[in-house]
Motif scaffolding. Structure first.
Motif, PDB file in Angstrom:
ATOM      1  N   ALA A 158     -14.194 -34.583 -20.435  1.00  0.00           N
ATOM      2  CA  ALA A 158     -15.331 -34.678 -19.515  1.00  0.00           C
ATOM      3  C   ALA A 158     -15.030 -33.990 -18.185  1.00  0.00           C
ATOM      4  CB  ALA A 158     -15.695 -36.148 -19.272  1.00  0.00           C
ATOM      5  N   PHE A 159     -13.750 -33.789 -17.892  1.00  0.00           N
ATOM      6  CA  PHE A 159     -13.369 -33.154 -16.632  1.00  0.00           C
ATOM      7  C   PHE A 159     -12.763 -31.772 -16.859  1.00  0.00           C
ATOM      8  CE2 PHE A 159     -13.386 -37.705 -15.719  1.00  0.00           C
ATOM      9  CZ  PHE A 159     -14.281 -37.714 -14.667  1.00  0.00           C
ATOM     10  N   ALA A 160     -13.119 -31.152 -17.964  1.00  0.00           N
ATOM     11  CA  ALA A 160     -12.587 -29.821 -18.282  1.00  0.00           C
ATOM     12  C   ALA A 160     -12.959 -28.793 -17.216  1.00  0.00           C
ATOM     13  CB  ALA A 160     -13.087 -29.376 -19.655  1.00  0.00           C
ATOM     14  N   HIS A 161     -14.070 -29.003 -16.509  1.00  0.00           N
ATOM     15  CA  HIS A 161     -14.526 -28.072 -15.475  1.00  0.00           C
ATOM     16  C   HIS A 161     -13.751 -28.219 -14.159  1.00  0.00           C
ATOM     17  CE1 HIS A 161     -16.541 -31.833 -14.629  1.00  0.00           C
ATOM     18  NE2 HIS A 161     -16.759 -31.398 -13.400  1.00  0.00           N
ATOM     19  N   VAL A 162     -12.959 -29.261 -14.038  1.00  0.00           N
ATOM     20  CA  VAL A 162     -12.208 -29.532 -12.808  1.00  0.00           C
ATOM     21  C   VAL A 162     -10.822 -28.903 -12.915  1.00  0.00           C
ATOM     22  CG1 VAL A 162     -11.202 -31.361 -11.365  1.00  0.00           C
ATOM     23  CG2 VAL A 162     -13.444 -31.697 -12.428  1.00  0.00           C
ATOM     24  N   VAL A 163     -10.428 -28.168 -11.892  1.00  0.00           N
ATOM     25  CA  VAL A 163      -9.068 -27.645 -11.837  1.00  0.00           C
ATOM     26  C   VAL A 163      -8.154 -28.839 -11.598  1.00  0.00           C
ATOM     27  CG1 VAL A 163      -7.465 -26.175 -10.569  1.00  0.00           C
ATOM     28  CG2 VAL A 163      -9.835 -25.421 -10.929  1.00  0.00           C
ATOM     29  N   ARG A 164      -7.205 -29.025 -12.498  1.00  0.00           N
ATOM     30  CA  ARG A 164      -6.339 -30.203 -12.415  1.00  0.00           C
ATOM     31  C   ARG A 164      -4.877 -29.774 -12.288  1.00  0.00           C
ATOM     32  NH1 ARG A 164      -8.914 -32.915 -17.704  1.00  0.00           N
ATOM     33  NH2 ARG A 164      -9.292 -30.738 -18.145  1.00  0.00           N
ATOM     34  N   HIS A 165      -4.205 -30.393 -11.328  1.00  0.00           N
ATOM     35  CA  HIS A 165      -2.774 -30.156 -11.132  1.00  0.00           C
ATOM     36  C   HIS A 165      -2.081 -31.507 -11.152  1.00  0.00           C
ATOM     37  CE1 HIS A 165      -3.388 -25.991  -9.921  1.00  0.00           C
ATOM     38  NE2 HIS A 165      -4.356 -26.402  -9.123  1.00  0.00           N
ATOM     39  N   ARG A 166      -1.039 -31.598 -11.939  1.00  0.00           N
ATOM     40  CA  ARG A 166      -0.221 -32.813 -11.968  1.00  0.00           C
ATOM     41  C   ARG A 166       1.200 -32.404 -11.625  1.00  0.00           C
ATOM     42  NH1 ARG A 166       0.153 -36.930 -17.103  1.00  0.00           N
ATOM     43  NH2 ARG A 166       1.256 -38.624 -16.051  1.00  0.00           N
ATOM     44  N   PHE A 167       1.637 -32.845 -10.456  1.00  0.00           N
ATOM     45  CA  PHE A 167       2.970 -32.483  -9.994  1.00  0.00           C
ATOM     46  C   PHE A 167       3.904 -33.665 -10.191  1.00  0.00           C
ATOM     47  CE2 PHE A 167       0.108 -29.850  -7.289  1.00  0.00           C
ATOM     48  CZ  PHE A 167       0.428 -28.626  -7.863  1.00  0.00           C
ATOM     49  N   ARG A 168       5.039 -33.406 -10.826  1.00  0.00           N
ATOM     50  CA  ARG A 168       5.984 -34.474 -11.170  1.00  0.00           C
ATOM     51  C   ARG A 168       7.158 -34.557 -10.213  1.00  0.00           C
ATOM     52  NH1 ARG A 168       4.593 -37.052 -16.215  1.00  0.00           N
ATOM     53  NH2 ARG A 168       3.152 -35.715 -17.315  1.00  0.00           N
ATOM     54  N   HIS A 169       7.221 -33.658  -9.255  1.00  0.00           N
ATOM     55  CA  HIS A 169       8.305 -33.690  -8.267  1.00  0.00           C
ATOM     56  C   HIS A 169       7.810 -32.990  -7.000  1.00  0.00           C
ATOM     57  CE1 HIS A 169      12.212 -33.172  -6.371  1.00  0.00           C
ATOM     58  NE2 HIS A 169      12.628 -34.126  -7.198  1.00  0.00           N
ATOM     59  N   PRO A 170       8.250 -33.460  -5.847  1.00  0.00           N
ATOM     60  CA  PRO A 170       7.819 -32.813  -4.594  1.00  0.00           C
ATOM     61  C   PRO A 170       8.113 -31.315  -4.545  1.00  0.00           C
ATOM     62  CG  PRO A 170       8.878 -34.906  -4.120  1.00  0.00           C
ATOM     63  CD  PRO A 170       9.054 -34.659  -5.599  1.00  0.00           C
ATOM     64  N   ARG A 171       9.171 -30.864  -5.196  1.00  0.00           N
ATOM     65  CA  ARG A 171       9.475 -29.421  -5.221  1.00  0.00           C
ATOM     66  C   ARG A 171       8.359 -28.637  -5.899  1.00  0.00           C
ATOM     67  NH1 ARG A 171      14.744 -31.390  -6.503  1.00  0.00           N
ATOM     68  NH2 ARG A 171      14.234 -31.093  -8.711  1.00  0.00           N
ATOM     69  N   GLU A 172       7.778 -29.194  -6.975  1.00  0.00           N
ATOM     70  CA  GLU A 172       6.672 -28.529  -7.657  1.00  0.00           C
ATOM     71  C   GLU A 172       5.467 -28.403  -6.729  1.00  0.00           C
ATOM     72  OE1 GLU A 172       5.485 -30.565 -11.199  1.00  0.00           O
ATOM     73  OE2 GLU A 172       7.466 -30.423 -12.109  1.00  0.00           O
ATOM     74  N   THR A 173       5.161 -29.485  -6.018  1.00  0.00           N
ATOM     75  CA  THR A 173       4.039 -29.474  -5.092  1.00  0.00           C
ATOM     76  C   THR A 173       4.238 -28.454  -3.997  1.00  0.00           C
ATOM     77  OG1 THR A 173       3.855 -31.864  -5.526  1.00  0.00           O
ATOM     78  CG2 THR A 173       2.549 -30.967  -3.700  1.00  0.00           C
ATOM     79  N   ALA A 174       5.437 -28.450  -3.424  1.00  0.00           N
ATOM     80  CA  ALA A 174       5.750 -27.519  -2.337  1.00  0.00           C
ATOM     81  C   ALA A 174       5.649 -26.071  -2.806  1.00  0.00           C
ATOM     82  CB  ALA A 174       7.131 -27.807  -1.766  1.00  0.00           C
ATOM     83  N   ALA A 175       6.155 -25.791  -4.000  1.00  0.00           N
ATOM     84  CA  ALA A 175       6.101 -24.417  -4.520  1.00  0.00           C
ATOM     85  C   ALA A 175       4.646 -23.995  -4.749  1.00  0.00           C
ATOM     86  CB  ALA A 175       6.896 -24.305  -5.827  1.00  0.00           C
ATOM     87  N   TRP A 176       3.839 -24.898  -5.292  1.00  0.00           N
ATOM     88  CA  TRP A 176       2.430 -24.596  -5.524  1.00  0.00           C
ATOM     89  C   TRP A 176       1.717 -24.332  -4.186  1.00  0.00           C
ATOM     90  CZ3 TRP A 176      -1.784 -27.579  -3.867  1.00  0.00           C
ATOM     91  CH2 TRP A 176      -3.026 -27.137  -4.329  1.00  0.00           C
ATOM     92  N   PHE A 177       1.983 -25.173  -3.196  1.00  0.00           N
ATOM     93  CA  PHE A 177       1.322 -25.008  -1.894  1.00  0.00           C
ATOM     94  C   PHE A 177       1.731 -23.685  -1.252  1.00  0.00           C
ATOM     95  CE2 PHE A 177       0.798 -25.579   2.672  1.00  0.00           C
ATOM     96  CZ  PHE A 177      -0.518 -25.988   2.726  1.00  0.00           C
ATOM     97  N   ARG A 178       2.990 -23.327  -1.334  1.00  0.00           N
ATOM     98  CA  ARG A 178       3.441 -22.043  -0.772  1.00  0.00           C
ATOM     99  C   ARG A 178       2.752 -20.869  -1.442  1.00  0.00           C
ATOM    100  NH1 ARG A 178       8.470 -24.565  -1.010  1.00  0.00           N
ATOM    101  NH2 ARG A 178       8.964 -23.436  -2.934  1.00  0.00           N
TER     102      ARG A 178
END
Length: 176
Positions: free
Chosen positions: A153-173
Motif C-alpha cells: 500500500a506504500f509502494a509509492h512512498v520512498v522508503r529508507h531503513r537505516f540500521r546504523h548511524p553511519r548508514e544515515t550519515a552516508a545517505w545524508f552526505r
C-alpha cells in the motif's frame, strides 16, 4: 513552501530529531517534533481530537519534515508522506544515546518543549523511565518497520531503513 513531505520514525534515542532538523534545513521546509505538540506544559498530554487537528494543519502544507511514532496521527502523516525514513538502530546504540542525552538534559535542566524538562530521577528510577520505555518498545518498532517496509500500500512512498548511524550519515552526505 513546496518541498518533500518526510516522516521520520524510530525508537526513542535513535536520532529522529537530529536528522529531522538537518533534513528540514537542507530542503528549506518546516520541521515538527510530534512530542512537542503532544506534550503540553507540565507534561499534560494533548487530547486526541486537538492533536489530530494540529497535525492535520501541518500535513496540509506542501513540504515538511515530521518525526514521531504516534498511532493517533499516523494515518494523517502517512496519507501525505512521500518519503519515510526509519531509524532502526541496535538497542545498544539507542540505550547509550538515551542515557547520555537524559543525563545531559537533566543536569543542565534543558527545556524540551512547552517548558518541560527531563528528570534524571524520573527517567531512570520510576515506571515512567525513558530507559524502560526504550527496552519495551525497541522490538515493537522493529516489527512496525518490517511491516511498513513490505506493505504494498506504500509502494509509492520512498522508503529508507537505516540500521546504523553511519548508514544515515552516508545517505545524508549524498543528498544533492
Amino acid at each position: 513552501m513546496s518541498g518533500p513531505r518526510i516522516s521520520i520514525r524510530g525508537t526513542s534515542g535513535s536520532g529522529k530529531s537530529t536528522l529531522g532538523k538537518a533534513l528540514a534545513g537542507h530542503y528549506g521546509v518546516p520541521y515538527t517534533e510530534l512530542d512537542g505538540i503532544y506534550h503540553q506544559a507540565n507534561w499534560v498530554e494533548l487530547n486526541t481530537e486537538e492533536f489530530r487537528r494540529r497535525v492535520s494543519l501541518l500535513v496540509a502544507e506542501d513540504g515538511w519534515v515530521i518525526e514521531g511514532n504516534y498511532k493517533k496521527v499516523s494515518d494523517l502523516v502517512l496519507a501525505r508522506v512521500d518519503m519515510l525514513i526509519w531509524l532502526d538502530y541496535p538497542l545498544a546504540i539507542v540505550l547509550w544515546r538515551v542515557v547520555t542525552r537524559t543525563v545531559r538534559r537533566g543536569f543542565f535542566r534543558l527545556e524540551l518543549w512547552n517548558g518541560n524538562r527531563e528528570s534524571i530521577w524520573r527517567n531512570f528510577f520510576t515506571r515512567e523511565s525513558l530507559v524502560l520505555w526504550v527496552l519495551q518498545t525497541h522490538g515493537k518498532r522493529r516489527r512496525e518497520a518490517d511491516a511498513f517496509m513490505s506493505d504494498p500500500a506504500f509502494a509509492h512512498v520512498v522508503r529508507h531503513r537505516f540500521r546504523h548511524p553511519r548508514e544515515t550519515a552516508a545517505w545524508f552526505r549524498g543528498l544533492s
